[in-house]
Design a protein around this motif. Structure first.
Motif, PDB file in Angstrom:
ATOM      1  N   VAL A   9     -35.521 -21.922  -4.638  1.00 39.63           N
ATOM      2  CA  VAL A   9     -36.882 -21.684  -5.114  1.00 39.63           C
ATOM      3  C   VAL A   9     -37.799 -21.674  -3.894  1.00 39.63           C
ATOM      4  N   VAL A  10     -38.421 -20.540  -3.628  1.00 39.03           N
ATOM      5  CA  VAL A  10     -39.297 -20.387  -2.466  1.00 39.03           C
ATOM      6  C   VAL A  10     -40.726 -20.693  -2.898  1.00 39.03           C
ATOM      7  N   GLY A  61     -36.761 -19.130  -9.363  1.00 39.84           N
ATOM      8  CA  GLY A  61     -36.399 -20.245 -10.222  1.00 39.84           C
ATOM      9  C   GLY A  61     -35.427 -19.918 -11.332  1.00 39.84           C
ATOM     10  N   ASP A  62     -35.001 -18.639 -11.458  1.00 39.60           N
ATOM     11  CA  ASP A  62     -34.078 -18.256 -12.519  1.00 39.60           C
ATOM     12  C   ASP A  62     -32.648 -18.293 -11.994  1.00 39.60           C
ATOM     13  N   ALA A  63     -31.813 -19.132 -12.590  1.00 41.16           N
ATOM     14  CA  ALA A  63     -30.427 -19.277 -12.146  1.00 41.16           C
ATOM     15  C   ALA A  63     -29.490 -18.293 -12.818  1.00 41.16           C
ATOM     16  N   GLY A  64     -29.971 -17.523 -13.827  1.00 40.59           N
ATOM     17  CA  GLY A  64     -29.111 -16.557 -14.500  1.00 40.59           C
ATOM     18  C   GLY A  64     -28.183 -17.238 -15.483  1.00 40.59           C
ATOM     19  N   ALA A  65     -27.091 -16.539 -15.811  1.00 34.71           N
ATOM     20  CA  ALA A  65     -26.125 -17.030 -16.790  1.00 34.71           C
ATOM     21  C   ALA A  65     -25.008 -17.785 -16.081  1.00 34.71           C
ATOM     22  N   VAL A  66     -24.730 -18.995 -16.567  1.00 33.76           N
ATOM     23  CA  VAL A  66     -23.684 -19.842 -16.000  1.00 33.76           C
ATOM     24  C   VAL A  66     -22.898 -20.459 -17.152  1.00 33.76           C
ATOM     25  N   ALA A  78     -41.380 -22.673 -12.616  1.00 34.98           N
ATOM     26  CA  ALA A  78     -40.470 -22.718 -13.760  1.00 34.98           C
ATOM     27  C   ALA A  78     -39.025 -22.620 -13.299  1.00 34.98           C
ATOM     28  N   LEU A  79     -38.166 -23.385 -13.949  1.00 34.29           N
ATOM     29  CA  LEU A  79     -36.722 -23.321 -13.734  1.00 34.29           C
ATOM     30  C   LEU A  79     -36.080 -22.839 -15.027  1.00 34.29           C
ATOM     31  N   THR A  80     -35.306 -21.780 -14.966  1.00 36.91           N
ATOM     32  CA  THR A  80     -34.678 -21.211 -16.147  1.00 36.91           C
ATOM     33  C   THR A  80     -33.220 -20.886 -15.863  1.00 36.91           C
ATOM     34  N   GLY A  81     -32.461 -20.771 -16.921  1.00 35.16           N
ATOM     35  CA  GLY A  81     -31.057 -20.384 -16.841  1.00 35.16           C
ATOM     36  C   GLY A  81     -30.504 -20.278 -18.238  1.00 35.16           C
ATOM     37  N   ARG A 133     -38.933 -27.480 -15.129  1.00 33.04           N
ATOM     38  CA  ARG A 133     -39.930 -27.099 -14.128  1.00 33.04           C
ATOM     39  C   ARG A 133     -39.838 -28.059 -12.953  1.00 33.04           C
ATOM     40  N   LEU A 134     -40.255 -27.536 -11.788  1.00 35.36           N
ATOM     41  CA  LEU A 134     -40.322 -28.367 -10.597  1.00 35.36           C
ATOM     42  C   LEU A 134     -41.646 -29.118 -10.595  1.00 35.36           C
TER      43      LEU A 134
END
Length: 631
Positions: free
Chosen positions: A389-390, A374-379, A463-466, A449-450
């Protein structure tokens, strides 16, 4: 002469609430009971069988004024009912069993003329009933058990207010005949029976209403089909009739609830085939006059009774009630049938004011899940990145998901691009994928969050983060002179002519666009159809799945490109024009010497688009399909 369908004569006392005064906990979201399609006719005391294709047959029963002559089929995939023919004679308290060829044998029961020895056969292929050979004895309230060799054992039962039948007989579908009756140790009506792991059949409890009084049995006996005889085994602690029973994974048989001369029986007992003994299980359960039970995938026992809408779950390890769910209303003698996918169907039964209900409810057991990725990193702000997200099913039951959404403080920065979690149930240990696009609208940490609408509501939302990064500053323009202070403009130099050989090359063309518009499996998983939108000149696709330990070294070269990895379908590169196209991926050949079994898996579909200049774009999708895999 008619037997009342609710059997009030066996109610020996007031309903006892043995769980204390705590209000029942009703399961929320997708786990627990929920309405499903209704039957065309209300009925109680009907017979129900799960067919080989997973549909549920509910036959006949009692309407309140007479026997219901019809039967109906429930389709779990659609949640709907359809007609299943008309019986030759309506009946309730009949017993049914599935034959090896897919037909259903319906035996005995109580008709308008009283208890009957007649039988009927239902054929799903023709959706029709035909008369079967009659039994040697009229039986109502008997048990029917499919033996390991496909024959059907029918035991006990009674003719109204007559002594309970103390014999059994066996139907042989190969010859279409009944064996001669075999004596039992005791006559039993409304006993409970189960097939044991060693092939024997256990029959326990029951009642005998002959002689003007009702007696209740605690005794039990086993039938050995190899010897063709009954033998006594240990008796239960409590005499009981109209109890519920369920078989555990270790072969033990749980009997719960029921009624005896002292009143309602509140506790459960488990029979161990190896030792031939019974053991009382934990505290008393909430119970009623008639009880039904079935086992979940995690070995807990779901109990349904006519006393209340509450359906407790019994943990056979501790004997404790580990959770409670509730039906819409209390139901007297509905059918309780486990589905092939782990859910449980309750249909019909008598409800308030003696009404025979046509409604049905579906129970979805709770499971657990985890999620990764769920972590997209830096964009950079203004840009976007996609991540998968698995969602993994870590529980014992299937994971049912009906909706996927994004919520939370920065929900606007995250978008669900596509997902396969709502395509169908995810089996235990398997996973589904949700692709999320992160497009930050501000700098710094971004969170959401999903929100998954599923039967794992006690598991944390993924959790979804970025992190949003500031975009690089635009190139500054040189200050222009003001009109009040004009600056001399230097003469522009005349560029020297460039020889043709030194002309700089044209800029490299962009990679082709590619979008997967939809993926679906057809023809039993042997073909996969997908629509792609692309600007490329050529496109190729391959669908694979990973099944560790499933590789078969005897399979032909190329079928298994790696340990456990099986190429299910493949399409070669081919010329295209820009636009939307449908690709059909056909199943690769199957080796003759490999052994195969049907299994539902998640296929990973990789599509590769190649532009005229060689630039490549890849996209990954997923679809669930039932395919044949090497064992």
């Amino acid at each position: 002469m008619r037997r009342p369908a609710a059997r009030p004569a066996l109610v020996a006392g007031a309903v006892a609430l043995a769980l204390g005064a705590t209000a029942p906990t009703i399961a929320s979201a997708a786990s627990g009971w929920a309405p499903t399609g209704s039957m065309a006719a209300g009925r109680s005391a009907a017979a129900a069988v799960r067919l080989a294709d997973g549909r549920i047959l509910v036959a006949s029963g009692f309407s309140g004024t007479g026997e219901v002559p019809s039967a109906e089929l429930y389709d779990p995939a659609r949640g709907t009912w359809s007609p299943a023919g008309t019986l030759g004679a309506g009946r309730h308290y009949a017993a049914a069993a599935l034959l090896p060829d897919g037909r259903v044998l319906l035996t005995g029961g109580f008709t308008a003329a009283g208890a009957t020895a007649t039988t009927e056969l239902y054929d799903p292929a023709t959706n029709a009933w035909t008369p079967g050979p009659p039994m040697h004895r009229p039986r109502s309230g008997q048990v029917a058990v499919a033996l390991g060799d496909g024959r059907i054992l029918v035991a006990g039962g009674s003719d109204f207010l007559q002594p309970a039948e103390a014999t059994s007989e066996i139907y042989d579908p190969a010859t279409g005949t009944w064996s001669a009756p075999v004596p039992m140790g005791a006559g039993r009506e409304n006993a409970r029976a189960a097939l044991l792991p060693d092939g024997r059949v256990l029959v326990a409890g029951g009642a005998d209403q002959g002689g003007g009084s009702t007696t209740f049995a605690a005794s039990a006996e086993t039938y050995d089909p190899r010897l063709g005889v009954w033998a006594p085994t240990a008796a239960m602690t409590d005499a009981r009739s109209q109890a519920g029973s369920a078989v555990l994974r270790d072969g033990r048989v749980v009997v719960v609830g029921g009624v005896n001369r002292s009143g309602l029986v509140g506790r459960a007992e488990a029979y161990a085939p190896a030792s031939g003994t019974w053991q009382v299980m934990g505290p008393a359960l909430l119970t009623g006059n008639t009880t039904a039970a079935t086992t979940l995938a995690d070995d807990r026992v779901l109990v349904q009774t006519d006393a209340t809408a509450t359906t407790p779950l019994l943990d056979p390890t501790t004997g404790a009630v580990t959770g409670e769910y509730a039906l819409d209303v209390p139901r007297v003698q509905p059918t309780l049938t486990p589905l092939a996918d782990g859910r449980i169907l309750v249909a019909g039964g008598t409800v308030a004011n003696g009404v025979r209900s046509p409604t049905a409810q579906l129970f979805t057991p709770r499971t657990r899940r985890t999620a990764t990725g769920g972590d997209a990193g830096a964009v950079r702000a203004g840009a976007a990145a996609e991540r998968d997200v698995v969602v993994r099913n870590d529980g014992p039951e299937r994971l049912w998901t009906t909706g996927v959404a994004v919520e939370g403080a920065d929900a606007g920065d995250f978008t669900v691009v596509r997902e396969d979690c709502t395509d169908g149930p995810v089996t235990a240990g398997d996973d589904c994928v949700v692709r999320v696009r992160f497009a930050p609208t501000a700098t710094g940490p971004r969170t959401a969050r999903l929100a998954l609408d599923d039967n794992a509501e006690t598991s944390a939302a993924p959790a979804l983060t970025g992190t949003g990064e500031q975009a690089p500053p635009a190139e500054e323009e040189q200050p222009q002179p003001t009109p009040q202070d004009p600056a001399p403009r230097p003469a522009a130099p005349v560029p020297a002519p460039v020889p043709p050989a030194l002309t700089p090359p044209a800029a490299t063309s962009a990679a082709p666009t590619l979008r997967i518009r939809g993926i679906r499996a057809t023809d039993g998983g042997t073909r996969i159809r997908l629509r792609v939108e692309t600007s490329a000149a050529r496109v190729a696709a391959v669908a694979t799945h990973t099944e560790p330990g499933r590789a078969d070294v005897r399979a032909p070269q190329g079928l298994l490109p790696g340990p456990g990895r099986i190429a299910v379908a493949r399409a070669g590169a081919r010329p295209l024009t820009a636009g939307t196209h449908e690709l059909v991926l056909a199943r690769t050949a199957v080796g003759r010497r490999a052994r195969f079994a049907l299994r539902t898996v998640r296929l990973r579909v990789v599509v590769t688009a190649t532009g005229a200049d060689g630039q490549v774009t890849r996209r990954v999708g997923a679809v669930r399909a039932r395919v044949r895999l090497p064992r």
